[in-house]
Design an enzyme around this catalytic site. Structure first.
Site, PDB file in Angstrom:
ATOM      1  N   SER A  91       0.835  -1.196   0.000  1.00 46.85           N
ATOM      2  CA  SER A  91       0.000   0.000   0.000  1.00 46.85           C
ATOM      3  C   SER A  91       0.868   1.244   0.000  1.00 46.85           C
ATOM      4  CB  SER A  91      -0.899   0.000   1.228  1.00 46.85           C
ATOM      5  OG  SER A  91      -0.111   0.101   2.385  1.00 46.85           O
ATOM      6  N   GLY A 107      -2.959  -0.364  -4.085  1.00 40.29           N
ATOM      7  CA  GLY A 107      -1.801   0.111  -3.332  1.00 40.29           C
ATOM      8  C   GLY A 107      -1.184   1.392  -3.857  1.00 40.29           C
ATOM      9  N   ARG A 127      -7.341   3.686  -1.924  1.00 39.33           N
ATOM     10  CA  ARG A 127      -6.835   4.944  -1.380  1.00 39.33           C
ATOM     11  C   ARG A 127      -6.647   6.021  -2.454  1.00 39.33           C
ATOM     12  NH1 ARG A 127      -3.227   4.709   2.947  1.00 39.33           N
ATOM     13  NH2 ARG A 127      -3.046   2.511   2.380  1.00 39.33           N
ATOM     14  N   TYR A 186      -0.390   2.670  12.158  1.00 38.70           N
ATOM     15  CA  TYR A 186       0.721   2.595  11.193  1.00 38.70           C
ATOM     16  C   TYR A 186       1.723   3.726  11.356  1.00 38.70           C
ATOM     17  CZ  TYR A 186      -3.197   0.245   8.781  1.00 38.70           C
ATOM     18  OH  TYR A 186      -4.277  -0.523   8.451  1.00 38.70           O
ATOM     19  N   CYS A 211      -8.820   8.502  25.875  1.00 38.96           N
ATOM     20  CA  CYS A 211      -8.018   8.220  27.060  1.00 38.96           C
ATOM     21  C   CYS A 211      -6.811   7.354  26.717  1.00 38.96           C
ATOM     22  CB  CYS A 211      -8.879   7.538  28.111  1.00 38.96           C
ATOM     23  SG  CYS A 211     -10.311   8.514  28.520  1.00 38.96           S
ATOM     24  N   GLU A 212      -5.974   7.858  25.841  1.00 40.71           N
ATOM     25  CA  GLU A 212      -4.757   7.160  25.396  1.00 40.71           C
ATOM     26  C   GLU A 212      -3.751   8.246  25.073  1.00 40.71           C
ATOM     27  OE1 GLU A 212      -4.199   3.823  24.422  1.00 40.71           O
ATOM     28  OE2 GLU A 212      -6.229   3.158  24.893  1.00 40.71           O
TER      29      GLU A 212
HETATM   30  C1  LIG Z   1      -6.480  -3.172   0.459  1.00 48.11           C
HETATM   31  C2  LIG Z   1      -6.491  -3.824  -0.850  1.00 48.11           C
HETATM   32  C3  LIG Z   1      -6.599  -3.056  -2.012  1.00 48.11           C
HETATM   33  C4  LIG Z   1      -6.635  -1.556  -1.998  1.00 48.11           C
HETATM   34  O1  LIG Z   1      -5.467  -0.988  -1.485  1.00 48.11           O
HETATM   35  P1  LIG Z   1      -5.228   0.579  -1.620  1.00 48.11           P
HETATM   36  O2  LIG Z   1      -3.941   0.790  -0.910  1.00 48.11           O
HETATM   37  O3  LIG Z   1      -6.371   1.256  -0.924  1.00 48.11           O
HETATM   38  O4  LIG Z   1      -5.196   0.899  -3.065  1.00 48.11           O
HETATM   39  C5  LIG Z   1      -6.666  -3.723  -3.217  1.00 48.11           C
HETATM   40  N1  LIG Z   1      -6.639  -5.079  -3.281  1.00 48.11           N
HETATM   41  C6  LIG Z   1      -6.537  -5.840  -2.174  1.00 48.11           C
HETATM   42  C7  LIG Z   1      -6.510  -7.310  -2.306  1.00 48.11           C
HETATM   43  C8  LIG Z   1      -6.458  -5.248  -0.933  1.00 48.11           C
HETATM   44  O5  LIG Z   1      -6.344  -6.020   0.159  1.00 48.11           O
END
Ligand SMILES: *Cc1c(COP(=O)(O)O)cnc(C)c1O
Length: 490
Positions: free
Chosen positions: A249, A287, A332, A387, A414-415
């Site tokens: 990602s 990703g 994303r 992350y 509360c963290e």
């Molecule tokens: C999470 C995921 C995506 C999307 O990832 P992005 O980073 O949001 O583009 C696509 N395919 C699979 C199999 C995923 O698990």
């Protein structure tokens, strides 16, 4: 280094520059239609932050519908045009897990994309939005029998099978129904990418996917991936469409995708030859990265698409195979930048922290860090906690001529780890009642939201042509108490 606000604070990470103008909007971080008006207030499509606050309250997710749609279209067009002469175009599956509601699902369909889901709940949203089974995919490493049955009920275009175990289950369920399931196999090509680098490994030590390493099953010399291909080809309940991978990602460079594509094409060619069949589809996953801070430099979809098309074209020629139909799964990169979160500022405090400085640059001196508390936090944005994700923030309700001050935007939970933006320069006159906007919160924020500390999850507003409407209403106190069975049952 002097302890002033115009030079970088020694407490700030190296990548964070002191903004020349603390009011300026760094364009790559913001959705289409976000500006400051003449009075200095942040606006989206002409609607001011304070109008949004007055109408919908805070915290609030504010999404630009046109921004979402144009990014969806940009992916579809860029990949279609790059792959036109290779495989007639590309199927783009929007990864619903990044953010999904019925309105967004309907925009996805309008723009000619398909939708990826990974649970029965996501399938329910897709069904409610009127998306038909052939335009849907189902992911997940542990699909329940109920989810597999639902996918078959809906006649899904593809079930992406994650393991040998699951392949057996899908085959059995489909056969018992007298049906055939459309299946892709998720392989782990040993390429893991994140942002600027990728790493290549022979062995896979993660829960997802079928390993391509040769000794990954008990069958001498057969990889789990090959064993799955052989089994899928022999099961009457399975129509094997092709292969899938997803390498990570927030990836900026095309090289990781390209290496994965080469590995999968090589494997695909070998399987076609050995088992005398064709695998007509290849999914290269999602990703694709976005800008969360000014130092993030994602590539436009066309650049990724062209680089990948070149690799697929030459590798298929080298292998002497007909190129499979390509698909991708961005989440994303379509929804992330479409949205900002609007918060109201509450408590403020400044602490002084030791760091090397002084006249020699070596003495330990204290420097200020301002904590700016907002009315949400890790319940509406868990990514910094999960992350260590970086974000940016800006004063939204007004402009300021005050000096930039190193600040940390924190939530109300509360963290002590409840951080929204770890490091950002905000004007030093930020005060209670001001509104802050955090850009880039479209993906994996609302989707990962929780009711920690009994906070109500915020609503999502979509802005289109100068008007704003709720696409998901915020929770109320009544929602929070709804599932609590009450003292009568104690
Ligand atoms: C999470 C995921 C995506 C999307 O990832 P992005 O980073 O949001 O583009 C696509 N395919 C699979 C199999 C995923 O698990």
């Amino acid at each position: 280094m002097q302890d002033t606000n115009s030079t970088a604070s020694p407490l700030a990470p190296e990548w964070l520059a002191v903004p020349g103008d603390v009011n300026a909007l760094h364009a790559p971080l913001w959705a289409e239609g976000v500006n400051r008006d003449d009075a200095g207030e942040l606006t989206i499509d002409g609607i001011t932050a304070s109008e949004l606050k007055a109408q919908f309250g805070t915290p609030l997710f504010v999404m630009s519908e046109s921004d979402f749609r144009s990014r969806a279209r940009a992916f579809k067009e860029a990949f279609d045009s790059a792959f036109e002469d290779i495989c007639g175009g590309v199927d783009v599956y929007y990864a619903g897990k990044s953010f999904l509601c019925t309105a967004v699902a309907s925009w996805v369909a309008d723009e000619g994309l398909r939708l990826d889901t990974c649970s029965g709940g996501e399938l329910a949203v897709a069904a409610r939005a009127g998306i038909k089974g052939p335009d849907l995919g189902l992911h997940g490493n542990n699909k329940s029998d109920a989810e597999i049955n639902r996918a078959l009920d809906m006649k899904l275009g593809r079930i992406v099978v994650d393991s040998l175990d699951e392949l057996d289950r899908v085959a059995k369920i489909a056969s018992s129904r007298g049906e055939v399931a459309n299946v892709m196999l998720r392989l782990t090509p040993g390429v893991h990418a994140h942002t600027h680098e990728f790493i290549a490994t022979a062995h896979e030590d993660q829960k997802f996917g079928l390993s391509m390493a040769d000794d990954s099953t008990d069958q001498a010399g057969l990889s789990a991936a090959e064993e799955a291909v052989a089994a899928a080809t022999s099961y009457p309940g399975i129509e094997l469409l092709g292969l899938h991978c997803h390498i990570g990602s927030q990836i900026f460079e095309p090289d990781g995708f390209a290496l994965a594509a080469e590995k999968l094409l090589g494997f695909l060619a070998r399987m076609q030859e050995k088992y005398s069949m064709t695998l007509p589809e290849l999914d290269l996953g999602g990703g694709h990265g976005i800008a969360y801070t000014p130092v993030d430099t994602p590539r436009p979809p066309a650049e990724i698409a062209n680089a990948l098309a070149a690799v697929v074209r030459s590798k298929c020629a080298e292998l002497g195979i007909v190129p499979p139909r390509i698909s991708i799964e961005p989440g994303r990169a379509i929804v992330g930048t479409s949205t900002f979160t609007l918060y109201e500022v509450g408590t403020l405090k400044t602490v002084r922290v030791d760091a090397p400085g002084g006249t020699t640059g070596q003495e330990n001196v204290t420097f200020p860090r301002r904590y700016v508390s907002v009315d949400g936090g890790m319940s509406d944005n868990a990514r910094p906690v999960l992350y260590d994700a970086d974000y940016s923030a800006i004063l939204a309700s007004r402009e300021s001529s005050a000096a930039p001050q190193l600040s940390r935007v924190v939530g109300k939970h509360c963290e002590s780890g409840d951080i929204v933006v770890r490091d950002v320069y905000l004007p030093e006159d930020v005060a209670a009642g001001d509104l802050l906007a955090v850009p880039g919160t479209g993906a994996y924020c609302w989707a990962l939201s929780s009711n920690y500390n009994y906070l109500a999850r915020p609503g999502v507003v979509a802005v289109r042509n100068g008007s704003a409407r709720l696409i998901v209403r915020g929770e109320t106190e009544e929602d929070l108490l709804n599932r609590d069975m009450g003292v009568a049952n104690v």
